[in-house]
Design a protein around this motif. Structure first.
Motif, short mmCIF file in Angstrom:
data_model
loop_
_atom_site.label_atom_id
_atom_site.label_comp_id
_atom_site.label_asym_id
_atom_site.label_seq_id
_atom_site.Cartn_x
_atom_site.Cartn_y
_atom_site.Cartn_z
N ALA A 244 0.83 -1.20 0.00
CA ALA A 244 0.00 0.00 0.00
C ALA A 244 0.87 1.25 0.00
O ALA A 244 2.04 1.22 0.37
N TYR A 245 0.26 2.35 -0.41
CA TYR A 245 0.96 3.63 -0.39
C TYR A 245 -0.04 4.74 -0.13
O TYR A 245 -1.26 4.56 -0.27
N SER A 246 0.48 5.92 0.26
CA SER A 246 -0.39 7.05 0.54
C SER A 246 0.38 8.35 0.35
O SER A 246 1.58 8.43 0.62
N ASN A 247 -0.34 9.36 -0.13
CA ASN A 247 0.22 10.69 -0.32
C ASN A 247 0.01 11.48 0.98
O ASN A 247 -1.12 11.70 1.40
N VAL A 248 1.11 11.92 1.60
CA VAL A 248 1.01 12.58 2.91
C VAL A 248 1.00 14.11 2.81
O VAL A 248 1.03 14.79 3.84
N LYS A 249 0.96 14.63 1.60
CA LYS A 249 1.07 16.08 1.43
C LYS A 249 0.01 16.83 2.24
O LYS A 249 0.28 17.89 2.82
N LYS A 250 -1.21 16.28 2.30
CA LYS A 250 -2.30 16.97 3.00
C LYS A 250 -2.52 16.46 4.41
O LYS A 250 -3.54 16.78 5.04
N LEU A 251 -1.58 15.68 4.93
CA LEU A 251 -1.72 15.17 6.28
C LEU A 251 -1.72 16.33 7.29
O LEU A 251 -0.86 17.21 7.23
N ASP A 252 -2.68 16.31 8.19
CA ASP A 252 -2.79 17.33 9.24
C ASP A 252 -2.08 16.79 10.48
O ASP A 252 -2.60 15.92 11.19
N LEU A 253 -0.89 17.29 10.74
CA LEU A 253 -0.08 16.76 11.83
C LEU A 253 -0.77 16.88 13.18
O LEU A 253 -0.71 15.98 14.02
N LYS A 254 -1.44 17.99 13.41
CA LYS A 254 -2.09 18.22 14.70
C LYS A 254 -3.18 17.18 14.94
O LYS A 254 -3.34 16.66 16.06
N LYS A 255 -3.93 16.84 13.88
CA LYS A 255 -5.01 15.86 14.02
C LYS A 255 -4.48 14.42 14.03
O LYS A 255 -5.02 13.54 14.71
N ALA A 256 -3.42 14.17 13.27
CA ALA A 256 -2.91 12.81 13.13
C ALA A 256 -2.05 12.37 14.31
O ALA A 256 -2.00 11.19 14.66
N TYR A 257 -1.36 13.32 14.93
CA TYR A 257 -0.39 13.03 15.99
C TYR A 257 -0.95 12.13 17.10
O TYR A 257 -0.30 11.16 17.50
N PRO A 258 -2.18 12.39 17.60
CA PRO A 258 -2.71 11.54 18.68
C PRO A 258 -2.95 10.09 18.29
O PRO A 258 -3.12 9.23 19.16
N PHE A 259 -2.98 9.80 16.99
CA PHE A 259 -3.23 8.43 16.53
C PHE A 259 -1.95 7.61 16.41
O PHE A 259 -1.99 6.45 16.01
N THR A 260 -0.82 8.23 16.76
CA THR A 260 0.46 7.52 16.70
C THR A 260 0.87 7.11 18.11
O THR A 260 0.39 7.65 19.10
N SER A 261 1.79 6.17 18.18
CA SER A 261 2.26 5.67 19.48
C SER A 261 3.23 6.65 20.13
O SER A 261 3.81 7.51 19.45
N PRO A 262 3.44 6.56 21.43
CA PRO A 262 4.41 7.43 22.10
C PRO A 262 5.81 7.35 21.48
O PRO A 262 6.48 8.39 21.33
N ASP A 263 6.24 6.15 21.11
CA ASP A 263 7.56 6.00 20.50
C ASP A 263 7.62 6.71 19.15
O ASP A 263 8.62 7.37 18.82
N ARG A 264 6.55 6.58 18.36
CA ARG A 264 6.54 7.25 17.06
C ARG A 264 6.46 8.76 17.24
O ARG A 264 7.08 9.51 16.49
N GLN A 265 5.75 9.21 18.24
CA GLN A 265 5.66 10.64 18.51
C GLN A 265 7.03 11.23 18.82
O GLN A 265 7.37 12.33 18.38
N LYS A 266 7.83 10.48 19.57
CA LYS A 266 9.20 10.93 19.86
C LYS A 266 10.01 11.04 18.58
O LYS A 266 10.78 11.99 18.39
N LYS A 267 9.83 10.05 17.71
CA LYS A 267 10.57 10.07 16.45
C LYS A 267 10.13 11.23 15.57
O LYS A 267 10.96 11.93 14.98
N ILE A 268 8.83 11.46 15.49
CA ILE A 268 8.29 12.57 14.69
C ILE A 268 8.84 13.90 15.19
O ILE A 268 9.24 14.77 14.41
N SER A 269 8.87 14.06 16.50
CA SER A 269 9.29 15.34 17.09
C SER A 269 10.76 15.65 16.85
O SER A 269 11.17 16.82 16.95
N ARG A 270 11.55 14.63 16.54
CA ARG A 270 12.97 14.86 16.30
C ARG A 270 13.23 15.51 14.94
O ARG A 270 14.30 16.05 14.70
N TYR A 271 12.25 15.43 14.04
CA TYR A 271 12.43 16.04 12.72
C TYR A 271 12.18 17.54 12.79
O TYR A 271 11.29 18.01 13.49
N ARG A 272 12.95 18.28 12.04
CA ARG A 272 12.85 19.74 12.05
C ARG A 272 11.75 20.25 11.13
O ARG A 272 11.02 21.18 11.47
#
Length: 212
Positions: free
Chosen positions: A5-33
């Motif tokens: 499967a694949y998906s286009n993330v261009k329109k992903l809303d980070l604020k809305k999507a963030y709570p649906f990720t795990s704590p470990d993934r949230q840490k990883k996401i937050s490390r990106y600038r």
């Protein structure tokens, strides 16, 4: 069982999507600038979560092997792999080892990469093709998908194995493990997977559906 499967993330809303990720993934996401990289990391996780939900896995525990390939420790018979490039994320899951790669088909790619790091026969096919950059990325995603299938990633050198493409038949030269490949065009991207199973089915998911 195999799902690609694949998906286009261009329109992903980070604020809305963030709570649906795990704590470990949230840490990883937050490390990106940059938001672009945050969206790719978030989108890849959400796509994996969706595919696992479809086979009734909702309690996956993720760990990492020696060379960095992630696996599900509490479901040892389920394998997965992730990839991202540009605006797309890709995910593959199967009940046998699998590797997936997606890359933007950059027409300005330096073909000397193939000259220096690919098999000579692969480089020759690339430069003699009608569209060398397109041919280059076919080989690139096929080779990287195999490297990820093995679990070695770039610890396995690009010129240590040869990909043979003859019409629609794709295989590994001197293959002893019956590796199956498939190659797809996704807009201006190439996507490939390597596994012990084969499928011609690939599904696109609307990114907004993955966090509602």
């Amino acid at each position: 069982m195999i799902k690609i499967a694949y998906s286009n993330v261009k329109k992903l809303d980070l604020k809305k999507a963030y709570p649906f990720t795990s704590p470990d993934r949230q840490k990883k996401i937050s490390r990106y600038r940059f938001d672009k990289d945050k969206k790719l990391s978030c989108g890849a996780y959400l796509l994996l979560k969706k595919l696992l939900d479809e086979i009734n896995i909702t309690d996956a525990i993720f760990k990492t092997k020696k060379y960095g390939k992630a696996y599900i420790s509490n479901y040892p018979n389920i394998h997965f792999n992730l990839s991202h490039s540009g605006k797309y994320v890709a995910c593959a899951i199967a009940d046998t080892p699998i590797g997936v790669d997606i890359e933007y088909n950059d027409c300005e790619i330096d073909l000397n990469i193939a000259k220096h790091y690919f098999f000579n026969s692969e480089y020759k096919r690339i430069i003699e093709s009608e569209n060398p950059s397109n041919e280059f990325f076919k080989y690139w995603v096929l080779k990287e998908s195999y490297m990820k299938y093995t679990g070695l990633g770039f610890h396995l050198s690009l010129d240590s194995f040869e990909i043979i493409m003859e019409n629609d038949d794709i295989k590994l030269k001197d293959d002893k493990n019956n590796i199956k490949f498939n190659l797809f065009d996704v807009d201006n991207y190439k996507l490939a997977f390597a596994s012990n199973q084969c499928t011609n089915k690939i599904r696109e998911y609307d990114i907004s559906e993955l966090y509602h």
